[in-house]
Motif scaffolding. Sequence first.
Motif, short mmCIF file in Angstrom:
data_model
loop_
_atom_site.label_atom_id
_atom_site.label_comp_id
_atom_site.label_asym_id
_atom_site.label_seq_id
_atom_site.Cartn_x
_atom_site.Cartn_y
_atom_site.Cartn_z
N CYS A 97 31.33 45.89 36.96
CA CYS A 97 32.79 45.53 36.95
C CYS A 97 33.03 44.58 37.98
CB CYS A 97 33.65 46.72 36.68
SG CYS A 97 35.41 46.30 36.52
N ASP A 98 33.56 43.42 37.55
CA ASP A 98 34.21 42.45 38.53
C ASP A 98 35.62 42.74 38.98
OD1 ASP A 98 35.00 40.10 39.86
OD2 ASP A 98 34.07 38.75 38.20
N ARG A 99 35.71 43.40 40.27
CA ARG A 99 37.00 43.66 40.94
C ARG A 99 37.34 45.28 40.26
NH1 ARG A 99 39.10 40.08 44.13
NH2 ARG A 99 38.74 38.00 43.62
N PHE A 100 37.75 46.14 41.15
CA PHE A 100 38.16 47.38 40.71
C PHE A 100 39.39 47.98 42.00
CE2 PHE A 100 37.67 52.08 39.71
CZ PHE A 100 37.95 51.74 38.61
N VAL A 101 39.54 49.18 42.00
CA VAL A 101 40.56 49.67 43.28
C VAL A 101 40.64 48.77 44.59
CG1 VAL A 101 41.10 51.47 44.54
CG2 VAL A 101 40.56 51.78 42.18
N ASP A 102 39.40 48.56 44.93
CA ASP A 102 39.05 47.67 46.43
C ASP A 102 39.98 46.57 46.32
OD1 ASP A 102 37.49 49.70 47.36
OD2 ASP A 102 35.85 48.88 46.32
N SER A 103 40.12 45.63 45.14
CA SER A 103 40.89 44.66 45.09
C SER A 103 42.25 44.88 45.35
CB SER A 103 40.97 43.82 43.95
OG SER A 103 39.42 43.31 43.72
N SER A 104 42.78 46.11 44.75
CA SER A 104 44.31 46.45 44.89
C SER A 104 44.43 46.74 46.38
CB SER A 104 44.62 47.56 43.93
OG SER A 104 44.61 47.07 42.70
N LEU A 105 43.68 47.30 47.00
CA LEU A 105 43.77 47.83 48.25
C LEU A 105 44.02 46.67 49.30
CD1 LEU A 105 41.26 50.78 48.84
CD2 LEU A 105 43.85 50.90 47.95
N VAL A 106 43.05 45.58 48.93
CA VAL A 106 43.07 44.49 49.98
C VAL A 106 44.27 43.53 49.47
CG1 VAL A 106 41.84 42.37 50.25
CG2 VAL A 106 40.52 44.44 50.50
N TYR A 107 44.41 43.16 48.19
CA TYR A 107 45.28 42.20 47.82
C TYR A 107 46.88 42.81 47.76
CZ TYR A 107 41.75 38.99 46.42
OH TYR A 107 40.88 38.04 46.42
N GLN A 108 46.98 43.98 47.39
CA GLN A 108 48.45 44.60 47.04
C GLN A 108 48.57 45.17 48.62
OE1 GLN A 108 46.51 44.24 44.09
NE2 GLN A 108 47.90 42.52 44.22
N GLY A 109 47.47 46.08 49.11
CA GLY A 109 48.05 47.10 50.21
C GLY A 109 47.87 46.13 51.36
N VAL A 110 47.05 45.08 51.87
CA VAL A 110 47.09 44.55 52.87
C VAL A 110 47.57 43.07 52.84
CG1 VAL A 110 45.68 43.40 54.80
CG2 VAL A 110 44.92 45.62 53.54
N ALA A 111 47.17 42.19 51.85
CA ALA A 111 47.95 41.00 51.84
C ALA A 111 49.22 40.78 51.66
CB ALA A 111 46.90 40.11 51.06
N ARG A 112 49.65 41.68 50.35
CA ARG A 112 51.26 41.79 49.92
C ARG A 112 51.73 42.91 51.06
NH1 ARG A 112 51.12 37.20 48.10
NH2 ARG A 112 50.10 36.87 46.09
N GLY A 113 51.11 43.62 51.88
CA GLY A 113 51.90 44.60 52.98
C GLY A 113 52.34 45.86 52.30
N LEU A 114 51.84 46.40 51.12
CA LEU A 114 52.26 47.53 50.62
C LEU A 114 51.69 48.81 51.47
CD1 LEU A 114 52.13 46.75 46.91
CD2 LEU A 114 54.25 46.57 48.57
N THR A 115 50.70 48.28 51.97
CA THR A 115 49.86 49.37 52.91
C THR A 115 48.75 50.00 52.15
OG1 THR A 115 50.94 51.71 52.42
CG2 THR A 115 51.88 50.13 54.42
N ILE A 116 47.60 49.93 52.64
CA ILE A 116 46.40 50.56 51.94
C ILE A 116 46.52 51.97 51.73
CG2 ILE A 116 44.03 51.39 52.30
CD1 ILE A 116 43.60 48.77 53.34
N ASP A 117 47.45 52.82 52.40
CA ASP A 117 47.41 54.10 52.26
C ASP A 117 48.28 54.37 50.77
OD1 ASP A 117 46.06 55.01 54.40
OD2 ASP A 117 47.73 55.79 55.42
N LYS A 118 49.35 53.75 50.97
CA LYS A 118 50.41 53.80 49.35
C LYS A 118 49.61 53.21 48.30
CE LYS A 118 54.73 53.92 51.76
NZ LYS A 118 55.82 53.06 52.02
N VAL A 119 48.79 52.24 48.48
CA VAL A 119 48.18 51.75 47.25
C VAL A 119 47.09 52.47 46.81
CG1 VAL A 119 46.91 49.69 45.94
CG2 VAL A 119 48.96 49.43 47.62
N LYS A 120 46.47 53.24 47.59
CA LYS A 120 45.28 54.04 47.37
C LYS A 120 45.82 55.46 46.84
CE LYS A 120 41.81 54.66 50.50
NZ LYS A 120 41.19 54.89 51.98
N GLU A 121 47.07 55.87 47.19
CA GLU A 121 47.73 56.92 46.48
C GLU A 121 47.81 56.67 44.88
OE1 GLU A 121 48.43 60.20 47.01
OE2 GLU A 121 47.00 59.72 48.90
N LEU A 122 48.60 55.52 44.78
CA LEU A 122 48.64 54.76 43.61
C LEU A 122 47.62 54.91 42.55
CD1 LEU A 122 50.60 53.39 41.20
CD2 LEU A 122 50.08 51.40 42.53
#
Length: 212
Positions: A97-122
């Motif tokens: 699979c090309d991309r999975f949860v880690d992409s959300s942690l990086v792009y939404q959590g870090v790059a968009r600033g939502l935080t890794i912890d919250k995006v991980k919970e989601l």
Amino acid sequence: MTRGKFVTFEGPDGSGKTSVIQAIFDYISIKGHSVYKTREPGGNGSVIAEEIRELILDVRHTNMDPWTEALLYAGARRQHLTEVILPQLVQGSIVLCDRFVDSSLVYQGVARGLTIDKVKELNKLAVQGNMPELTLLIDVPAEIGLERIYRAKDNRQFDRLDQESLEFHATVRDAFLSLAAEEKRIHIIDGNQALENVIEDCIKVLKQHEIF
Ligand code: TYD
């Protein structure tokens, strides 16, 4: 019980993931194993997840709220997982699979600033423990990744890049590397070498982990 193997590929845009995955898919198929190739956002074999992909990536949607985006990625992921990935694993396939949860942690959590912890919970809600057993992070310096994207798109040269996209790509790259430092599941592959060497390195790691 799942019998297959779930492997994901991550990396910044322009890391060459798509070509690498195609080559690995061909290699494993030729060896006679049952292998399934898919990608996020969306997913090969899920109409619903693909429709969510269209919605997220639509260039007209410039006013999409970052949390809406994160929820849509997680929703598409849930559908892709239940409709495609899990049934393939039950059948005994190797799922690439090309991309999975880690992409959300990086792009939404870090790059968009939502935080890794919250995006991980989601994403915990979305995947409910069904994480890949192995993740290959195809790593390239931000400049190289961007140069490849620009060359592929419109033959633009690196020196005309704006500083903002360079900073964004560097943030993404660093976030992937930090994640890899914390997660044993993630293996870094040097993507800044000839494609055949990148593929060779990936196959070595897949074999070490007895994926096939
Ligand atoms: P991708 O299809 O891999 O890009 P391309 O094939 O055009 O190189 O991914 C599209 C974009 O979606 C990419 O910039 C990363 C982003 N993305 C997220 O922000 N979060 C996610 O959870 C996923 C899966 C992708």
